[in-house]
Write an enzyme that holds these catalytic residues in place. Sequence first.
Site, mmCIF file in Angstrom:
data_model
loop_
_atom_site.group_PDB
_atom_site.id
_atom_site.type_symbol
_atom_site.label_atom_id
_atom_site.label_comp_id
_atom_site.label_asym_id
_atom_site.label_seq_id
_atom_site.Cartn_x
_atom_site.Cartn_y
_atom_site.Cartn_z
ATOM 1 C CB SER A 66 -0.834 0.032 1.337
ATOM 2 O OG SER A 66 -0.294 0.240 2.406
ATOM 3 C CG LEU B 246 -16.521 8.585 6.128
ATOM 4 C CD1 LEU B 246 -15.741 9.930 5.391
ATOM 5 C CD2 LEU B 246 -18.106 8.998 6.002
ATOM 6 C CG ASP C 159 -20.417 -0.516 5.779
ATOM 7 O OD1 ASP C 159 -21.285 0.172 5.869
ATOM 8 O OD2 ASP C 159 -19.546 -0.814 6.680
#
Length: 391
Positions: free
Chosen positions: A65, A135, A182
Amino acid sequence: MSTTSPSFSDVFDTEVVGRWAAPGRVNLIGEHTDYNDGFVLPLAIDRSTTITVGRRDDRLLRVASTFESGVHEASLDALDPASMDGWSAYVFGIAWALREKLPEVAGDAGTAADLSAAFGLDILVESDVPVGAGLSSSAAIECAVAVALADLWSLEVTRPFLASVGQYSENHAVGAPTGIMDQSASLLGRADSAVFLDCRSLDAEVIDLGFEKAGLELLVVDTRVEHAHATGGYVDRRASCERGAAALGVSSLRDLDVDDLPRAQEVLDDETFRRVRHVITENQRVLDTVRTLRLEGPGAIGALLDASHVSMRDDFEISVPELDLAVSTAQANGAVGARMTGGGFGGAAIALVPTAARDGIASAVLAAFAAAGYTEPTIFVVHAADGAHRL
């Protein structure tokens, strides 16, 4: 999270075969109803996770990442939730969950029953979805990976199936007992729309929001109080809901409505009753919000957003002082409505605000946090966006 260095070529030596992106989500209303087979109304947002993928000639998955150094590695033939930890579990867990769940749809539209023909991949993850803000940064990773693997491995599967794969991974590989909301929002979202999802039937309908036409924007206040779904209060709340349903003789709280509240109050202890009352009334608020959006438009949903926050604060007890302050300050300075969003115990609040009042409301929230001695929040506008896709 940084979206700059390192680049894919800095980490891997394979050739890039594609890039995929999946958005985070804001839940407009319908909190902790998803794992109770209830209703939710989330929207995909214009903050997303992007993955860059290279094909390998073996069966290794290697993951890196832009927000952490190092490479995580796992074999497709030895995927095991017990050996997954940290953020990379959101990637490896999807491959594992696909292996576990593909037999459910074997033969449908030519879908294979296993991953025997799958090949290894190098995956670089980058994201601008805030972590711990409610979120759904985790679902954004899961859904970007899910659509990429489905494309690359030629899996003829539906978006609802991939949402179920994401939930299965989150529950069993990551260890967070979340519902399917989600992943559904991240996969099914559309611009200027919300996803009205029945978490029992998994029927989903895209609902026009009409914020821009009404001169409204959705303001997010990230309190920077981080939460973690795999631990603590979230697990306790889910267990409380299950106890309440069992005591009331139903398979889930979805089977109850507001007319059942008097009996619930007689049968349950006070805490469990309040947990149950939140879920029952929140389901009704979702239905009322959808109806109000259709008949009156977004300017009329403020009272429902406000009532949702009161219910989460007092009955479900998942708010924190920072969230309460963000909500009350927005309300006092001209918001149409405001509520905390996400699993709670930190994270973000949302406020539906007139565009002309946005900056004043944001300034008032910043001033209120400073006066209270809280960490300065991050405040930004989000727009409803399209779901996961190949770039």
